[in-house]
Design a protein around this motif. Structure first.
Motif, PDB file in Angstrom:
ATOM      1  N   UNK A   1       0.850  -1.193   0.000  1.00  0.00           N
ATOM      2  CA  UNK A   1       0.000   0.000   0.000  1.00  0.00           C
ATOM      3  C   UNK A   1       0.886   1.243   0.000  1.00  0.00           C
ATOM      4  N   UNK A   2       0.760   2.061  -1.016  1.00  0.00           N
ATOM      5  CA  UNK A   2       1.510   3.306  -1.097  1.00  0.00           C
ATOM      6  C   UNK A   2       0.731   4.290  -1.960  1.00  0.00           C
ATOM      7  N   UNK A   3       0.906   5.556  -1.672  1.00  0.00           N
ATOM      8  CA  UNK A   3       0.193   6.600  -2.408  1.00  0.00           C
ATOM      9  C   UNK A   3       1.090   7.816  -2.519  1.00  0.00           C
ATOM     10  N   UNK A   4       1.012   8.481  -3.664  1.00  0.00           N
ATOM     11  CA  UNK A   4       1.787   9.694  -3.883  1.00  0.00           C
ATOM     12  C   UNK A   4       1.100  10.873  -3.201  1.00  0.00           C
ATOM     13  N   UNK A   5       1.837  11.610  -2.397  1.00  0.00           N
ATOM     14  CA  UNK A   5       1.258  12.735  -1.665  1.00  0.00           C
ATOM     15  C   UNK A   5       1.307  14.020  -2.477  1.00  0.00           C
ATOM     16  N   UNK A   6       2.412  14.305  -3.111  1.00  0.00           N
ATOM     17  CA  UNK A   6       2.515  15.503  -3.913  1.00  0.00           C
ATOM     18  C   UNK A   6       3.747  15.400  -4.812  1.00  0.00           C
ATOM     19  N   UNK A   7       3.732  16.159  -5.897  1.00  0.00           N
ATOM     20  CA  UNK A   7       4.859  16.175  -6.830  1.00  0.00           C
ATOM     21  C   UNK A   7       5.899  17.190  -6.360  1.00  0.00           C
ATOM     22  N   UNK A   8       7.074  17.076  -6.901  1.00  0.00           N
ATOM     23  CA  UNK A   8       8.150  17.995  -6.549  1.00  0.00           C
ATOM     24  C   UNK A   8       8.571  18.787  -7.785  1.00  0.00           C
ATOM     25  N   UNK A   9       8.773  20.065  -7.605  1.00  0.00           N
ATOM     26  CA  UNK A   9       9.241  20.928  -8.690  1.00  0.00           C
ATOM     27  C   UNK A   9      10.656  21.389  -8.373  1.00  0.00           C
ATOM     28  N   UNK A  10      11.573  21.172  -9.294  1.00  0.00           N
ATOM     29  CA  UNK A  10      12.958  21.571  -9.118  1.00  0.00           C
ATOM     30  C   UNK A  10      13.247  22.808  -9.954  1.00  0.00           C
ATOM     31  N   UNK A  11      13.938  23.750  -9.365  1.00  0.00           N
ATOM     32  CA  UNK A  11      14.285  24.982 -10.085  1.00  0.00           C
ATOM     33  C   UNK A  11      15.631  25.471  -9.590  1.00  0.00           C
ATOM     34  N   UNK A  12      16.455  25.997 -10.481  1.00  0.00           N
ATOM     35  CA  UNK A  12      17.766  26.525 -10.064  1.00  0.00           C
ATOM     36  C   UNK A  12      17.631  27.870  -9.379  1.00  0.00           C
ATOM     37  N   UNK A  13      18.442  28.097  -8.388  1.00  0.00           N
ATOM     38  CA  UNK A  13      18.496  29.389  -7.706  1.00  0.00           C
ATOM     39  C   UNK A  13      19.966  29.758  -7.523  1.00  0.00           C
ATOM     40  N   UNK A  14      20.228  31.023  -7.316  1.00  0.00           N
ATOM     41  CA  UNK A  14      21.601  31.477  -7.121  1.00  0.00           C
ATOM     42  C   UNK A  14      21.635  32.604  -6.108  1.00  0.00           C
ATOM     43  N   UNK A  15      22.705  32.655  -5.333  1.00  0.00           N
ATOM     44  CA  UNK A  15      22.896  33.768  -4.407  1.00  0.00           C
ATOM     45  C   UNK A  15      23.092  35.053  -5.199  1.00  0.00           C
ATOM     46  N   UNK A  16      22.492  36.171  -4.783  1.00  0.00           N
ATOM     47  CA  UNK A  16      22.627  37.428  -5.534  1.00  0.00           C
ATOM     48  C   UNK A  16      24.077  37.824  -5.783  1.00  0.00           C
TER      49      UNK A  16
END
Length: 213
Positions: free
Chosen positions: A155-170
């Protein structure tokens, strides 16, 4: 650690309560001791371990790096002791345990905990997942884990998807040269989608787009 003997449980309980409540006084009220007794037990524990566990300030306390590193393991051990005591000596009340990382517990589970409690006819408890620890499987444990979901559980269920995005220090945006040469933070453990994101970034021709995300 200078002394390999296990510290007394009463010292460990005082440490966990003070770390959780952020106060020796609050920990004393919960345990049923004086503030001085809690402070003394934690001091003895620090002497036994050979490290400081708290930064002590006039108006508050905070965990040291060593204290923060040890706390999840202490909670895991105390939860296991509590669960085994209930299983062997309890009155038979059904109990359901949810195990997850601290970030998932704080940011996702806690806002939904009241609703979940109203949906189950059982005493509900939450346990922090300790990386590297392997809990014995049981019908009374719900594990929230990160990954692709291909675990050998019926028994398993997906709770939510993940979104990946690049970030950088200013500060990095003022550097000259290709942004792909900037220092990058490495990730440990399984990160579905992370290698693919790195490939997409290396093929991006507009460095400003990545830095602005």
């Amino acid at each position: 650690m200078h002394d390999t003997r296990l510290p007394p449980l009463e010292w460990v309980r005082a440490f966990e309560a003070a770390a959780r409540l952020g106060s020796f006084t609050a920990a004393a009220d919960e345990i049923g001791l004086t503030q001085a007794a809690v402070s003394q037990r934690i001091g003895q524990l620090e002497k036994r371990l050979g490290v400081g566990l708290f930064h002590r300030r006039p108006r508050n306390i905070s965990l040291t790096v060593e204290g923060e590193a040890w706390l999840p393991h202490v909670r895991h051990a105390l939860d296991g002791l509590r669960d085994s005591t209930e299983a062997v000596f309890g009155a038979g009340q059904k109990r359901l345990t949810v195990s997850a990382s601290q970030s998932v517990i704080d940011l996702w589970l806690m806002p939904r905990l009241a609703r979940l409690q109203s949906m189950v006819a059982a005493e509900l408890s939450v346990r922090t997942l300790v990386l590297g620890a392997h809990d014995a499987p049981g019908d009374d444990v719900i594990g929230i884990r990160y990954g692709t979901g291909d675990w050998p559980h019926p028994f398993r269920a997906r709770l939510y998807a993940e979104a990946l995005a690049p970030v950088a220090a200013p500060a990095l945006t003022h550097r000259s040269g290709a942004w792909t040469t900037w220092p990058r933070i490495a990730c440990a453990g399984p990160r579905p989608g992370w290698p693919a994101l790195g490939v997409r970034l290396r093929h991006t021709h507009d460095p400003g787009a990545a830095a602005a995300v």
